[in-house]
Each structure stands twice: as structure tokens, then as C-alpha cells.
Enzyme design. Structure first.
Site, PDB file in Angstrom:
ATOM      1  N   GLU A 258     -20.304 -14.705 -45.410  1.00 31.36           N
ATOM      2  CA  GLU A 258     -20.264 -14.641 -44.080  1.00 31.36           C
ATOM      3  C   GLU A 258     -20.953 -13.779 -42.763  1.00 31.36           C
ATOM      4  OE1 GLU A 258     -16.751 -12.499 -41.001  1.00 31.36           O
ATOM      5  OE2 GLU A 258     -16.548 -11.788 -43.514  1.00 31.36           O
ATOM      6  N   GLU A 379     -24.543  -1.325 -37.288  1.00 28.15           N
ATOM      7  CA  GLU A 379     -24.247  -0.120 -37.912  1.00 28.15           C
ATOM      8  C   GLU A 379     -24.290   0.575 -39.163  1.00 28.15           C
ATOM      9  OE1 GLU A 379     -23.791   0.349 -32.792  1.00 28.15           O
ATOM     10  OE2 GLU A 379     -22.878  -0.370 -35.093  1.00 28.15           O
TER      11      GLU A 379
END
Length: 394
Positions: A258, A379
Site C-alpha cells: 500500500e 508523521e
């Protein structure tokens, strides 16, 4: 490190211009020019996310499947093309440049690789051909209310009852669940130990009794997401991938696919559309706007260089390159979306006469805000990069 990376980049670019590469590029361009209808191109150019309407994506997948080109990244034994890395990158560039419709990644790029790795012979023989042809459309049952970024806290319960699991709970933000006939799903089969343990990976059919799909409409007014409810849904144990309570391992394997991808070709094509819109709308006549567009073009070209460097591999950046590309690619995409939105704000003509980039600017901007969150937020990607760099320096 910098020197070796630079050498690999140059080698990758040279490989793209070899005689064999040029011949392959010509073959791809001929195919795309012959098979891509104006309707399919328009459907792709007017798409606001990677998930195009099945009317467009399925029609194009049938054409690619007939050519044997639906899954360039698959191994040959499962229906792949047998192309090398350079050929696959050329395909990605020409595909994007021609504005060919993107195919749904849920089946071809996400669940298929884990079926190849963890599936039984029967699962492979049954499911992979149907994914390749587009006969099956898949959705992903991961996120839940309260379990998004902290996916290990998921609670959809699956209780073993003979040869079945009985599922109760819900999944949310389930993209294209209203079109899908199959789902790959993470369920809670045990509450003992760490949260990551006790999770099982299941494959199920969406027409199973007890499954309800409820639409979620976005701020742009689009119906892409859904909440899926499970009420005593029975899923055969034969639908499990991997071992019971070891679904986290399977999910991590899927996540590598992914997160991996080629961002630069698609971004370059999007930037071309934005440039066309800027010229039509007179946006480039304002001071500094050409420079702003040029900065994004440079960023896309730098991203392309990183991708080309990774085609040969073997360098210290290999461990963090997927995370690097995910951060750089998604954030470049969002910056380009902002430019398109600014250009659209200055358009004073009828919307039906607007260039494609202007017509879809707002819904695409809103949809793409999630790009830096899904597949592991940026992040988290930066944290992964930092950990690898620290480990290598130790």
C-alpha cells in the site's frame, strides 16, 4: 552515500533511454493511443481520487486484461507481464501521460500480493484470476470508529463457531464498499496479550447475510466512503489468510504494497493539467506564479530521480525509500492541489467550459487531504525514517 545514490540515479535515467527502452515505450504509446477512448480519458482526467467510478475503471481493466497488461507488478505465473523494473517505470510514465484510468488498487495491488504469499492453493486458484479480470471488486475492512491510526485497538469481534467465525461490530471509511463484492478484513479473535496479537485476517463476501453498508458522503458531496455493520455475520474459516491471531503479520505484509508506489509519473501528469488550466485562466500572467509552478515541477523531477535510483536498489536508502516517497509524494500532491484551487478561484467563466483541473479542483483538494494520513500518516513515516537512520548510524 550521496555519491552512490547519484550514480544509481544516472544509471536509471540512462536505462530509460536505451534502445530497448525506446522500443518498449513506442509499443506502449501505440497501445494507449489505439485503445484509450475519449470517454475513458475524460473519466480519468475528471477523477478526484485514485478510486474512479467502476464504469470507467472496469471498462479499462477489461481492455488491459485482454492485452495481458492488467497487472505489470504481478509474477508471471499469476498473470503478470514479466516486464523488468525499467519497463514497469516506462509503463507508469506513459500511462499517466496518456491520462489512462487508474484501476482500483484494493484487489490488484493490495490483497492480491498477500493472497500470493499467504493464500492456500485453492484461494490462489479461485481468487487471483477474478482479481486480474476485474470480476471481483474488493474493499478494505481496517479502520473502525475509534480505531484509525491506532489500528491495533480494533474491536470487530470474530468468535469461532465450528467451521465459521461469527462477526459483530463495524468498519468505517470503507472505500467503495457499495461497489465491492468482497472484503479483506481485520477482526479481533482474542483479547489476550498485546493489542497486535489476537487479530486475524479474513476474506469475506459482501453479500453475506448480516452485512449492512451505510454511505458516508464527503464535504465535496461525493459518495466514496461507507460504514459497514456486521450483525452475526458468519464467515467460513476457509476465508482466513495466515494463522488465527496472526493477522497483524499479514496486514504488515500488505502495508508494504500500500505504501509503495510510483508518485512522480502521476504528479507530472497532474501538473500538466494544472499548467493548462493556469494558461487558460490567465493565472500565469501574475507575478511570481510561473516560479511557483516551476518549483513544483522541480520537486516532481527530484521525486522521479529518487524513484529511478530505487529501481536498481542495494543502497542504504532502500530501507526508508517507501516511507520517503510516501511523504514527498503525498505532500507534493497536496501543494499542487492548492495551486489548482487558487487557479479555480479566479475562474469567472461557466464551469462547463472550465479546464479539467479547475472543474475538479475543490473535490480533489478535499479528497487528497487524506493522502498524508492513510497507509500510515506522514508523521509516522518520518518516525520510521528517523529510527532507521539512527540504527544505521549506531
Amino acid at each position: 552515500m550521496h555519491g552512490r545514490a547519484g550514480q544509481r540515479t544516472v544509471a536509471g535515467m540512462e536505462s530509460l533511454n536505451s534502445a530497448d527502452a525506446r522500443a518498449f515505450r513506442d509499443e506502449v504509446r501505440t497501445f494507449l493511443s489505439e485503445k484509450l477512448t475519449p470517454e475513458l480519458r475524460r473519466g480519468a482526467r475528471r477523477g478526484t481520487s485514485v478510486f474512479l467510478h467502476p464504469e470507467v475503471a472496469d471498462a479499462w481493466q477489461r481492455i488491459l486484461h485482454a492485452q495481458g497488461w492488467a497487472a505489470p507488478d504481478w509474477p508471471v505465473e499469476y498473470g503478470g507481464t514479466g516486464w523488468n523494473e525499467i519497463q514497469r517505470y516506462i509503463w507508469a510514465e506513459e500511462y499517466a501521460r496518456a491520462h489512462a484510468p487508474g484501476l482500483s488498487p484494493m484487489g490488484l495491488k493490495m490483497v492480491a500480493p498477500v493472497i500470493m504469499h499467504y493464500g492456500s492453493p485453492e484461494q490462489k486458484a479461485t481468487l487471483l484470476p477474478r482479481i486480474l479480470s476485474g470480476e471481483d471488486r474488493w474493499c478494505q475492512g481496517y479502520s473502525e470508529p475509534g480505531s484509525g491510526s491506532d489500528l491495533a485497538s480494533l474491536k470487530l469481534r470474530a468468535v469461532r463457531d465450528g467451521d465459521d467465525y461469527v462477526l459483530n461490530g463495524s468498519k468505517i471509511w470503507t472505500t467503495h464498499a457499495h461497489f465491492a463484492n468482497r472484503m479483506f478484513c481485520l477482526v479481533r479473535t482474542s483479547t489476550e496479550g498485546r493489542p497486535q496479537t489476537g487479530i486475524t485476517f479474513l476474506l469475506l463476501e459482501m453479500n453475506t447475510p448480516g452485512i449492512t453498508v451505510s454511505p458516508i458522503h464527503t464535504l465535496a458531496g461525493e459518495h466514496e466512503f461507507n460504514q459497514v455493520f456486521f450483525d452475526d455475520v458468519r464467515v467460513p474459516v476457509s476465508g482466513r489468510l495466515g494463522e488465527e491471531n496472526d493477522g497483524w503479520t499479514v496486514a504488515k505484509h500488505l502495508l508494504t504494497f500500500e505504501r509503495s508506489g510510483r508518485y512522480a509519473p502521476g504528479l507530472a501528469a497532474t501538473l500538466d493539467m494544472v499548467r493548462e488550466a493556469a494558461e487558460t485562466a490567465g493565472w500565469l500572467s501574475h507575478e511570481g506564479n510561473r516560479e511557483r509552478l516551476a518549483r513544483e515541477a522541480i520537486a516532481v523531477e527530484a521525486l522521479r530521480a529518487i524513484e529511478l535510483a530505487g529501481l536498481e536498489g542495494g543502497g542504504p536508502a532502500d530501507a526508508v525509500r517507501p516511507s520517503m516517497l510516501k511523504v514527498l509524494g503525498t505532500e507534493a500532491s497536496q501543494r499542487i492541489d492548492l495551486l489548482a484551487l487558487e487557479i479555480a478561484a479566479g475562474w469567472d467563466g461557466p464551469i462547463e467550459d472550465a479546464p479539467d483541473a479547475i472543474a475538479i479542483a475543490m473535490p480533489k483538494y478535499l479528497n487528497n487531504r487524506a493522502a498524508s494520513i492513510y497507509a500510515g500518516s506522514n508523521e509516522i513515516q518520518r518516525d520510521l525514517i528517523a529510527r532507521v537512520v539512527v540504527d544505521q548510524a549506531a
